[in-house]
Design an enzyme around this catalytic site. Structure first.
Site, PDB file in Angstrom:
ATOM      1  N   GLU A 145       0.900  -1.134   0.023  1.00 35.40           N
ATOM      2  CA  GLU A 145       0.097  -0.123   0.050  1.00 35.40           C
ATOM      3  C   GLU A 145       0.772   1.383  -0.009  1.00 35.40           C
ATOM      4  OE1 GLU A 145      -3.862  -1.909   2.325  1.00 35.40           O
ATOM      5  OE2 GLU A 145      -2.539  -0.616   3.430  1.00 35.40           O
ATOM      6  N   GLU A 297      -6.663  -7.782  -1.425  1.00 33.85           N
ATOM      7  CA  GLU A 297      -7.346  -7.638   0.095  1.00 33.85           C
ATOM      8  C   GLU A 297      -8.562  -7.118   0.170  1.00 33.85           C
ATOM      9  OE1 GLU A 297      -5.164  -5.370   3.003  1.00 33.85           O
ATOM     10  OE2 GLU A 297      -3.211  -6.044   2.353  1.00 33.85           O
TER      11      GLU A 297
END
Length: 652
Positions: A145, A297
């Site tokens: 991320e 995710e």
């Protein structure tokens, strides 16, 4: 990799070794075929500088491979261990206010720090050397991320170097940043710093370039790791996971440099229309990838980071996962496999919850594994669209700067204003960069393009016979955030057939009354442009005659301008007309809350509501999920899904 991938983040370092075999057994029961390993394992692999412990990771990868489970192996560089921050505090990030942040969380690094990069790349090389030939390895997962921003002195030096490469001289920099305003002219490079807390508004050209720089700095971190991995494993693809719909990194640019696009997306169970933004984000990922992508995710149930964190209702996990597959995902993964016992995310759900396998969530996880096996035939299949939505990160960065007509302007809200009606109409869209070749599309929608480098691709699209729809606050500034003069939106005035003199933001409770022969009377809010038509047909106007919706024929095509924010129902009617005129064929005309999208020759239907719905689907189909034959109609229950494929030829 064949078929659909199914799994999640696996963090065995958080558990005693005797649990690992149980994990593999339960993964096999659930149909898990792939897990991501090692995302936050730097301290376990390198407990002290230069001291490496790979023995536990060897055993984990061997165990997973023996169980038939493949591995997306992560470089654990997103979360440096405490020893790095303790010994090298210069690697820790400094915030906008000048405070150096501490360790004890995650993401505590400065992307420009050469010390951080040295230690990170040494670890990446050690991983690549050790596992290059491991049979479980199917994909490299770099970092996690990316989005870190730092304002320290090391970053300042890196920023100045980036600016020198970009502009060549201080004179060019001063011109680009319009530093004649407020006596901001720079006479030496050392005077240039990153944006930091100041008495009032900061130079917007400086802030825009710093946003570009931060994106490039993170891209450089990714590429440095990627290049090390490719040196040892040239045939293993590399990805890094995008984090939702966020601005810090230019996704178009980063996607160009990775082999697989992957995405983290957490829909809000409290939002009854959250599936719309999910669809938007999934369409974006497919467009970035140019094909299949990875849902890296999502949550099996509750998350832990919103103000309130309810569990997902029964059935929603399945609906949201099938939605991702329908919009191009070839992998459906979760954070994480086993819910953590301790730590900051212990109340973030896992595929295997604290309650263990005798739980609703795990039963749904097992059932989803069976669904994804049934959907394996769609792996690799395309999702085609004849509508494109333009999205540009540079324009996003510039549109959110200070000193604008409205501080409430939000790009994601503007995107949704245009995307949701198209979703409700059953129209599938791609996303496109404003410089892209748009000739494959019938309709191009530009909810907002505040910053315009080159208007020609959009102008040429209309001239060549395409249909364009553009929203307000577009075509305002150039690439340096300097206003295009001559009346807004100067780069698009001719193609839109109008001229705006002033932009008029409205108060939070102000409502406009609008009239239109074709759309009927309606209300609008938030904004309107004080404009006049210069050749365009006025489709709707305020009661005092100011045009708010216009249609202009240009070349062989048509351009629409929406200079206010009509109510949702009117936007749906407006876009229904535009879609019909452009010759766009919806996949289906679904009831509200039902999603219809075609992937390859499979028609996916997802009911995101709680009431049963019946849909007309002319012809005979086979539901891949049930094996049942469906003729002319199908009924979907609460969070129900169907994947309707053509029947096999007789005897097939």
């Amino acid at each position: 990799m064949t078929g659909l991938r199914y799994g999640g983040d696996y963090n065995p370092e958080q558990w005693p070794e005797e649990v690992w075999a149980q994990d593999v057994e339960l993964m096999r029961r659930a149909g898990v075929n792939t897990v991501t390993v090692g995302v936050f394992s730097w301290a376990r692999i390198e407990p002290r500088p230069g001291e490496r412990d790979f023995g536990w990771l060897d055993r984990v990868l061997d165990l997973l491979h023996a169980g038939g489970i493949d591995v997306f192996l992560a470089t654990p560089t997103a979360s440096p261990p405490p020893w790095l921050g303790h010994r090298h505090p210069e690697t820790l990030p400094v915030d906008f206010d000048g405070h150096r942040l501490g360790y004890g969380s995650r993401n505590q690094f400065c992307p420009s720090s050469p010390v951080y990069r040295e230690h990170a790349l040494a670890l990446v090389e050690a991983l690549a050397r050790r596992y290059a030939d491991h049979p479980a390895l199917k994909l490299w997962h770099v970092g996690n991320e990316l989005g870190q921003v730092c304002h320290c002195d090391v970053t300042a030096g890196h920023f100045r170097s980036w600016l020198r490469d970009r502009y060549g001289s201080l004179d060019e920099l001063n011109t680009a940043w319009h530093t004649t305003f407020w006596s901001q002219r720079y006479g030496e490079w050392d005077e240039v710093i990153p944006p930091r807390r100041a008495p009032y508004l900061i130079n917007p050209g400086q802030r825009l370039d710093f946003a570009r720089f931060c994106s490039d700095a993170l891209l450089a971190c990714f590429m440095a790791e990627r290049d090390v991995l490719r040196r040892f494993t040239p045939d293993v693809p590399v990805t890094t996971n995008f984090i939702g719909l966020q601005a810090p990194v230019d996704y178009w640019e980063l996607a160009r440099h990775e082999d697989v696009v992957s995405h983290d997306w957490y829909a809000d169970p409290f939002d009854p229309t959250g599936h719309v933004m999910s669809a938007l984000s999934f369409d974006l990922m497919r467009s970035l990838a140019g094909g299949p992508w990875v849902l890296m995710e999502q949550a099996a149930s509750a998350v832990n980071w919103r103000r309130r964190n309810p569990p997902k209702p029964a059935g929603q996990l399945r609906a949201q996962s099938v939605q991702a597959v329908a919009r191009g995902a070839d992998a459906v993964c979760f954070f994480q496999w086993r819910a953590s016992r301790g730590g900051a995310e212990k109340f973030h759900s896992g595929m295997l919850p604290h309650a263990g396998p005798d739980s609703r969530v795990f039963r749904e996880v097992v059932a989803l594994g069976a669904d994804l096996r049934a959907l394996a035939p769609v792996a690799g299949a395309p999702v085609t669209a004849s509508v494109a939505v333009v999205l540009d990160w540079e324009s996003w960065w510039a549109a959110q700067l200070d000193g604008h007509p409205s501080g409430d302007f939000d790009l994601l809200t503007r995107l949704r204003d245009f995307y949701e009606p198209l979703f409700d109409l059953g129209v599938t869209v791609d996303f496109a960069h404003p410089s892209a070749d748009l000739s494959a599309y019938r309709l191009v929608v530009v909810p907002n393009l505040y910053l315009v480098r080159d208007a020609q691709p959009l102008v040429s699209f209309v001239a060549g016979g395409g249909t364009l729809v553009m929203g307000f606050f577009s075509g305002v500034v150039d690439e340096h955030d300097r206003v295009h003069l001559g009346g807004y939106p100067a780069p698009f005035r001719e193609v839109l057939g109008l001229r705006i003199e002033e932009m008029v933001p409205l108060g939070p409770d102000e409502v406009l009354t609008c009239t239109s022969e074709s759309l009927g009377g309606f209300t609008a809010d938030f904004w309107y442009d004080d404009l006049r038509a210069e050749g365009a047909e006025v489709v709707a106007s305020l009661v005092d005659g100011v045009p708010v919706v216009l249609r202009n024929e240009y070349g062989d095509g048509t351009a629409w301008y929406v200079g206010t924010r009509p109510s949702a129902g009117v936007m749906r009617r407006l876009l229904a007309r535009v879609v019909a005129e452009a010759g766009v064929e919806p996949v289906l005309d679904p009831p509200r809350g039902v999603e219809a999208v075609r992937r390859g020759d499979v028609l996916f239907l997802v009911n995101h509501g709680v009431a049963d719905v019946r849909l007309d689907v002319p012809g005979t189909h086979v539901d891949l999920l049930t094996g049942a034959t469906v003729t002319d109609s199908v009924t979907l229950g609460k969070y129900g899904v169907a994947a309707l494929a053509p029947p096999l030829p007789s005897g097939g």
